[in-house]
Scaffold this motif. Structure first.
Motif, PDB file in Angstrom:
ATOM      1  N   PRO A 200      -3.703   2.792  -2.787  1.00  0.00           N
ATOM      2  CA  PRO A 200      -2.584   1.891  -2.463  1.00  0.00           C
ATOM      3  C   PRO A 200      -2.827   0.966  -1.280  1.00  0.00           C
ATOM      4  O   PRO A 200      -2.206  -0.094  -1.192  1.00  0.00           O
ATOM      5  N   SER A 201      -3.726   1.317  -0.368  1.00  0.00           N
ATOM      6  CA  SER A 201      -3.978   0.467   0.801  1.00  0.00           C
ATOM      7  C   SER A 201      -5.127  -0.514   0.579  1.00  0.00           C
ATOM      8  O   SER A 201      -5.419  -1.332   1.446  1.00  0.00           O
ATOM      9  N   TRP A 220      -3.718 -16.560  -8.296  1.00  0.00           N
ATOM     10  CA  TRP A 220      -2.640 -15.604  -8.038  1.00  0.00           C
ATOM     11  C   TRP A 220      -1.330 -16.352  -7.781  1.00  0.00           C
ATOM     12  O   TRP A 220      -1.333 -17.449  -7.227  1.00  0.00           O
ATOM     13  N   GLU A 221      -0.223 -15.718  -8.169  1.00  0.00           N
ATOM     14  CA  GLU A 221       1.103 -16.217  -7.832  1.00  0.00           C
ATOM     15  C   GLU A 221       1.906 -15.119  -7.146  1.00  0.00           C
ATOM     16  O   GLU A 221       1.728 -13.932  -7.440  1.00  0.00           O
ATOM     17  N   LYS A 222       2.775 -15.551  -6.252  1.00  0.00           N
ATOM     18  CA  LYS A 222       3.705 -14.641  -5.582  1.00  0.00           C
ATOM     19  C   LYS A 222       5.112 -15.160  -5.841  1.00  0.00           C
ATOM     20  O   LYS A 222       5.449 -16.281  -5.444  1.00  0.00           O
ATOM     21  N   ASP A 223       5.904 -14.379  -6.546  1.00  0.00           N
ATOM     22  CA  ASP A 223       7.269 -14.771  -6.908  1.00  0.00           C
ATOM     23  C   ASP A 223       7.296 -16.142  -7.585  1.00  0.00           C
ATOM     24  O   ASP A 223       8.162 -16.992  -7.313  1.00  0.00           O
ATOM     25  N   ALA A 255       3.957  -2.225   0.729  1.00  0.00           N
ATOM     26  CA  ALA A 255       5.376  -2.625   0.798  1.00  0.00           C
ATOM     27  C   ALA A 255       5.592  -3.985   0.143  1.00  0.00           C
ATOM     28  O   ALA A 255       6.536  -4.176  -0.630  1.00  0.00           O
ATOM     29  N   ASP A 256       4.714  -4.944   0.463  1.00  0.00           N
ATOM     30  CA  ASP A 256       4.844  -6.280  -0.136  1.00  0.00           C
ATOM     31  C   ASP A 256       4.631  -6.233  -1.639  1.00  0.00           C
ATOM     32  O   ASP A 256       5.281  -6.973  -2.397  1.00  0.00           O
ATOM     33  N   LEU A 257       3.724  -5.370  -2.076  1.00  0.00           N
ATOM     34  CA  LEU A 257       3.442  -5.272  -3.509  1.00  0.00           C
ATOM     35  C   LEU A 257       4.664  -4.776  -4.273  1.00  0.00           C
ATOM     36  O   LEU A 257       4.905  -5.186  -5.413  1.00  0.00           O
TER      37      LEU A 257
END
Length: 327
Positions: A200-201, A220-223, A255-257
């Motif tokens: 996970p890290s 890559w895309e974020k939201d 957490a962000d993931l």
């Protein structure tokens, strides 16, 4: 520096040739020529075998007259480069030494683009580059520049010879290879895409593999927004079956993931629609699950390629160390 790679999807083919003259390498041939079309090695010639070998099955049907002509051309290159070697390079150097030449000519469909390339290297360092707009030489350093000026007539003749070869023989050969190998050279093989994470890290890796041709775009895309930060695109590598693979790493906290929607997007000329992989627990394969057979297979392939790369690099480093001691 960039997180995406853009492919040129037009049907453009490129012939590249690599010529090597060497001394001090024992049984290694003192002249070697390798010809590639796009990413496929199609022809080979060296001073030991003294005949042109065609390395693709589709090339076996090429006319004998073509084979004879390019066998004669390889002989011409061999004799000319050996003469250049003996006249200038050999008297000044001892031990292991190599002269490397790379040339290339493209075709956009059946149209010459004029974007030719000729570069000389000596003992792994830049030596001469031919400006193929003016067909004049660009020297890598003052000593080479002095040689070019001192041997002006000879170097101008060599430049003219390259001009004729690139505009005629090189593009003619590329046309022949395209005509016989079009089905193979222009094949479209879609990528398989996997999301991998050691734990996970660790960064999330988007692996695209098994695709052809080489050009591909991985992003890559974020939201739903393009993401450029914390993204590392790795080199595109060859697979043993002639296809390619590439990887893009996303560094993101656990957490962000969970809080945001991250997706890997793969665009390739073989695809009608982009492949979109959401970085979710269902999609990400980790080595925390020993029963995951598909991940084990992927890791096995990656490890095998990594080991091959390490062995190759070690061999080159050993060879270079021996060469340095020889110099």
């Amino acid at each position: 520096m960039l997180c995406v790679v853009y492919a040129t999807y037009a049907v453009t083919h490129f012939l590249k040739g690599y010529l090597i003259v060497s001394a001090g390498l024992g049984a290694f041939p003192d002249f070697v020529a390798v010809v590639l079309v796009d990413e496929d090695a199609v022809a080979y010639f060296d001073s030991n075998i003294k005949h042109l070998q065609l390395r693709q099955q589709w090339a076996e049907n090429i006319e004998e007259t073509f084979k004879e002509k390019y066998y004669e051309l390889m002989n011409y290159f061999m004799q000319g480069l050996k003469s250049f070697w003996k006249g200038y390079l050999e008297p000044q150097n001892q031990g292991i030494r190599t002269l490397q030449i790379m040339f290339g000519c493209p075709l956009d469909g059946e149209v010459k683009t004029g974007q030719y390339r000729v570069q000389y290297g000596f003992n792994g360092e830049d030596f001469l580059t031919l400006d193929t707009r003016t067909f004049t030489w660009i020297a890598a350093n003052q000593a080479v520049d002095h040689f070019v000026k001192q041997e002006r007539n000879a170097t101008e003749n060599v430049a003219r010879t390259w001009k004729v070869f690139l505009e005629n023989d090189c593009t003619e050969a590329l046309n022949v290879f395209i005509r016989y190998g079009r089905e193979s050279l222009e094949r479209k093989v879609p990528p398989e895409v996997f999301l991998l994470q050691r734990d996970p890290s660790s960064p999330v890796t988007c692996l695209a593999t098994g695709f052809f041709p080489k050009g591909i775009r991985v992003s890559w895309e974020k939201d739903g927004e393009d993401l450029h930060e914390d993204v590392e695109l790795l080199e595109t590598l060859s697979n043993e079956d002639g296809t390619f693979q590439t990887r893009s790493r996303l560094t993101v906290s656990p957490a962000d993931l969970k809080e945001h929607n991250y997706t890997c997007i793969v665009d390739h000329s073989s695809l009608e629609q982009n492949i979109i992989k959401p970085a979710s627990e269902e999609e990400i394969k980790t080595n925390l699950d020993p029963g995951n057979s598909s991940l084990s297979a992927i890791i096995g392939v990656v490890v095998a390629i990594f080991l091959l790369a390490i062995i190759s690099i070690a061999g080159v480093m050993l060879w270079r160390r021996r060469r340095v001691r020889g110099l």
